[in-house]
Design an enzyme around this catalytic site. Structure first.
Site, PDB file in Angstrom:
ATOM      1  CE  LYS A  80      -3.278   2.718   2.725  1.00 51.70           C
ATOM      2  NZ  LYS A  80      -4.098   2.848   3.946  1.00 51.70           N
ATOM      3  CD  GLU A 125      -6.347   8.662  10.926  1.00 53.13           C
ATOM      4  OE1 GLU A 125      -5.838   7.543  11.086  1.00 53.13           O
ATOM      5  OE2 GLU A 125      -6.396   9.233   9.824  1.00 53.13           O
TER       6      GLU A 125
END
Length: 397
Positions: A150, A200
C-alpha cells in the site's frame, strides 16, 4: 467512542467560541478536540532541532518550563512534520486558556460569513489530475507485481489571492463545519501557519490508558440523504476499503502492543462522518505497562507514520511517495497536538489541512492506494477531501 484526557493546567475555563474569536495568527496556537479547546498565547520556549531524541527533547523542555514558571503541568503545543528529520514546530506557550469542547457551545452553530468570492482565488493543482492518476496507476502496477502492499499518494492545491487570507475567520468556519472533530491552527515557521480540521486521532494518553482511532477507507458524502446512506452502507461492505482499513489497524496494534498490559481491538470497523466524507473507523484502547516512562508522544512516535498516511512496508512506501509526489509534504500527514509534563496528551493526524504563507494557501489531500485501486476513483477521493477546506475558504476546484 472517546476517552477523557487530563486537562492541562490553565486559567479558568472560557466559552469555546470565545477562544476561537480570540485566536490571532503568528503568536497563538489553538487546538480543539472532542474533549476541550486549548488556546496558547505567546511562546515561552521552542523545541530545539538537534540530534537528541524527540521525546527526550520534549521532556527536557517541559521540565525546564516547570522550573522556570513553577507551573505544575506546563504543556507543549504544536505540530511535527511527516519527515522524521525535518524541524519540529512545538513550543511551550507563555499562557494557556482552556474551554470545553466546541460542540458544547450553542454559539458554534452560528455561521461565519465568507468575505470575497471564489473568483478571488487562483487555483493550481500540483500535480494535475491526469498526472496524479498516472502516479496511482504506476503504483498499482508495482503492487500487483508484489513490490509492496500500500502507498498513500497526495496532491496539493495552491490557492493565491490578491490579499492575505483571513485565518481567524477560516478557523471559525472549519470549527463550525465539524465541531466534534479536531480543529487546529499553529505556526510552523516564521510567517507560516498550519490550519485544518482533522477527523483522525493518532493517539491519546490519560494516565495508564490509551486510545487510538485509525481511519482508512473513505467515501464522499452526498447532499441527497438516500444516496448518502447508500454510500455509507457500501463503504462498510467494500472489500477494497475493508482490506485497506485492516492493514492500518493491524499496524496500529503491532506498534502499540509492546507498551500495553492489555489492548482491545474491535473485530470490525464502524463509520464516522465529517461534513465531506465517510470513513471506516476503529477505536483501539489499551492499558499501559509503564505509564511513568511512556508518554503520549512516545506512543505517537511509535505509530507514526501509520499505513493510513504512508503505506506498507513503510520504508518502501516512503520511497514511492518521494518518487511520485512533486512537492514536500511538510507538516501534512505529520501530527499536531499537545502534551503535558505528566505525559498525558492528544496527537492528531495532520490531514484536511493547509499551510498559509503570505497570500498563498497550500491545501493537501491524499488517498490510500492498494492493488485494487482505480486511479480515477482515487483522484476523485482527493477532490472530495479538498472540499473541507475549499468550503471554509470560499474557493472552488
Amino acid at each position: 467512542m472517546t476517552t477523557t484526557v487530563h486537562e492541562p493546567t490553565t486559567t479558568a475555563a472560557a466559552q469555546p467560541t470565545t477562544l476561537l474569536d480570540d485566536y490571532r495568527p503568528a503568536t497563538d496556537r489553538l487546538i480543539a478536540t472532542p474533549h476541550h479547546t486549548l488556546l496558547g498565547h505567546g511562546t515561552l520556549a521552542e523545541l530545539p532541532h538537534d540530534e537528541t531524541p524527540l521525546t527526550t527533547r520534549v521532556r527536557n523542555l517541559l521540565d525546564e518550563a516547570r522550573r522556570r514558571t513553577g507551573e505544575r503541568q506546563p504543556i507543549v503545543l504544536g505540530a511535527l512534520p511527516f519527515a522524521p528529520d525535518a524541524p519540529p514546530a512545538l513550543a511551550v506557550p507563555e499562557h494557556v486558556r482552556r474551554a470545553p469542547a466546541l460542540e458544547t457551545d450553542p454559539l458554534i452553530a452560528l455561521p461565519v460569513p465568507i468575505t470575497g468570492n471564489a473568483a478571488d482565488w487562483q487555483v493550481r493543482e500540483v500535480p494535475a489530475p491526469e498526472a496524479y492518476s498516472a502516479a496511482v496507476a504506476a503504483a498499482v502496477a508495482r503492487m500487483r507485481a508484489g513490490e509492496f502492499d500500500k502507498v498513500v499518494l497526495a496532491r496539493t492545491l495552491e490557492l493565491t489571492a490578491p490579499h492575505a487570507p483571513d485565518l481567524p475567520a477560516m478557523l471559525r468556519r472549519l470549527a463550525r463545519r465539524d465541531p466534534s472533530g479536531y480543529t487546529f491552527a499553529v505556526p510552523t515557521a516564521p510567517g507560516r501557519t498550519l490550519i485544518g480540521a482533522s477527523p483522525e486521532l493518532l493517539v491519546a494518553r490519560r494516565g495508564a490508558n490509551l486510545t487510538a482511532n485509525p481511519l482508512a477507507g473513505s467515501a464522499p458524502r452526498s447532499a441527497d440523504l438516500a444516496e448518502d446512506v447508500r454510500r455509507a452502507a457500501a463503504l462498510l461492505e467494500s472489500p477494497k476499503d475493508l482490506h485497506e482499513h485492516a492493514v492500518v489497524v493491524a499496524a496500529v496494534r503491532e506498534a502499540l502492543a509492546p507498551f500495553c498490559r492489555t489492548i482491545d481491538v474491535p473485530e470490525r470497523p464502524t463509520l464516522v462522518r465529517t461534513a465531506a466524507m465517510w470513513h471506516l473507523s476503529t477505536t483501539v484502547t489499551g492499558e499501559l505497562i509503564d505509564p511513568d516512562s511512556t508518554t503520549a508522544l512516545d506512543l505517537a512516535c511509535a505509530l507514526h507514520p501509520t499505513p493510513a498516511v504512508c503505506g506498507t512496508p513503510t520504508a518502501v512506501a516512503r520511497q514511492v511517495i518521494a518518487e511520485s509526489e512533486p512537492f514536500d509534504r511538510g507538516a501534512y500527514t505529520g501530527m499536531v497536538g499537545w502534551q503535558n509534563a505528566a505525559g498525558d496528551g492528544e496527537w492528531v493526524v495532520t490531514i484536511r489541512c493547509a499551510e498559509a504563507e503570505g497570500n498563498t494557501l497550500r491545501l493537501f489531500a491524499g488517498a490510500g492506494v492498494v492493488a485494487a485501486s482505480a486511479p480515477e476513483a482515487e483522484t476523485a477521493e482527493t477532490g472530495a477531501k479538498f472540499r473541507t477546506f475549499l468550503n471554509a475558504v470560499g474557493a472552488a476546484l
